[in-house]
Scaffold this motif. Structure first.
Motif, short mmCIF file in Angstrom:
data_model
loop_
_atom_site.label_atom_id
_atom_site.label_comp_id
_atom_site.label_asym_id
_atom_site.label_seq_id
_atom_site.Cartn_x
_atom_site.Cartn_y
_atom_site.Cartn_z
N SER A 1 0.85 -1.18 0.00
CA SER A 1 0.00 0.00 0.00
C SER A 1 0.89 1.24 0.00
O SER A 1 2.10 1.16 0.22
CB SER A 1 -0.92 0.00 1.23
N GLU A 2 0.29 2.39 -0.24
CA GLU A 2 1.06 3.63 -0.22
C GLU A 2 1.60 3.89 1.18
O GLU A 2 0.90 3.69 2.17
CB GLU A 2 0.19 4.81 -0.67
N SER A 3 2.85 4.36 1.25
CA SER A 3 3.44 4.77 2.52
C SER A 3 2.71 6.02 3.00
O SER A 3 2.53 6.98 2.24
CB SER A 3 4.93 5.06 2.32
N GLN A 4 2.26 6.01 4.27
CA GLN A 4 1.40 7.08 4.79
C GLN A 4 2.20 8.00 5.72
O GLN A 4 2.51 7.63 6.85
CB GLN A 4 0.22 6.47 5.54
N CYS B 1 3.37 1.35 5.82
CA CYS B 1 2.62 0.77 4.72
C CYS B 1 2.35 -0.70 5.02
O CYS B 1 3.03 -1.31 5.85
CB CYS B 1 3.37 0.91 3.39
#
Length: 261
Positions: free
Chosen positions: A39-42, A49
């Motif tokens: 997933s996108e790094s937040q 992620c």
């Protein structure tokens, strides 16, 4: 394929994660070795992620937190709880030392981390929207977690007091090992063992085992992706396994379970 979408029973290993010195490099490594997507790094969650099999979370990765650059890189195992405050109190009463007090990760859940009386670190996870890994026991996913310590008797006493574990001894005098089952569980949720005769000075730690379809091929992928093999593939009662390390020397196990498991 095993998919689990509900919160895991209390005391069950339900999540694993790792801080990486170079997040992109570590993502590339596990993509090559285990076939993960991400997933996108937040940024609002420290760059965290999720590692994914398809769209199912299997593990977490994050950049190394500021101030922890010199800390060893290890896979952290989280045990499920439906009430993190209650289990934190039980853990403290049984001799645990807090590392991170419980905190809310909105809207995903609550987390905290402790060191048990033998010195092994473990996390607790109270599910919100994030219930833990939803893929389990298939290639690319966690298949097993265990605690290796020089004082397994003390560890067993501690986790029984906190979670009510029952134990089944399957080891021997040379290598004590016991399976643990959570209250109401239908199958073992993990194991306790140690000390490992091949690593008698290893610090106490929870470890994670990832399933692969071919251990020998996976060991070769580890080498080609820039990791290392600490123990060459070998057969044992429950399948075939190897001990590996990733880009930050984080240790993990790869295993192909026996066909009759």
């Amino acid at each position: 394929m095993t998919t689990h979408t509900e919160p895991w029973p209390a005391g069950t290993p339900c999540w694993v994660d790792l801080m990486a010195s170079d997040l992109g490099r570590t993502q590339d490594f596990y993509r090559d070795v285990l076939g993960w997507d991400f997933s996108e790094s937040q940024p609002e969650y420290g760059g965290y992620c999720n590692a994914l099999l398809g769209d199912r979370p299997v593990a977490g990765l994050s950049p190394t937190m500021e101030g922890m650059e010199d800390a060893p890189h290890v896979w952290t195992v989280y045990l499920a709880t439906e009430d993190i405050a209650a289990h934190a109190a039980r853990a403290a009463g049984a001799g645990a030392t807090p590392v991170y007090e419980p905190m809310q990760v909105e809207p995903f859940g609550w987390m905290g981390m402790w060191a048990d009386p033998t010195g092994a670190a473990f996390g607790l996870w109270q599910a919100g929207e994030h219930t833990g890994f939803t893929a389990f026991g298939e290639p690319g996913a966690v298949v097993w977690c265990d605690l290796m310590t020089a004082d397994p008797a003390r560890a067993r006493q501690f986790y029984a007091a906190v979670f009510g574990y029952d134990y089944q001894d399957i080891g021997d005098e040379g290598m004590p090992y016991a399976l643990f089952t959570v209250p109401g569980g239908q199958r073992p949720a993990g194991g306790f063992g140690g000390p490992d005769p091949e690593s008698p000075d290893a610090p106490p730690a929870w470890s994670v085992v990832f399933q692969v379809s071919d251990v020998d091929a996976a060991a070769q992928r580890v080498r080609e992706a820039g990791g290392s093999i600490h123990r060459e593939p070998f057969d044992f009662e429950f399948g075939r396994m190897t001990v590996a390390a990733g880009p930050d020397r984080e240790v993990f196990v790869l295993m192909t379970p026996a066909e009759d498991m």
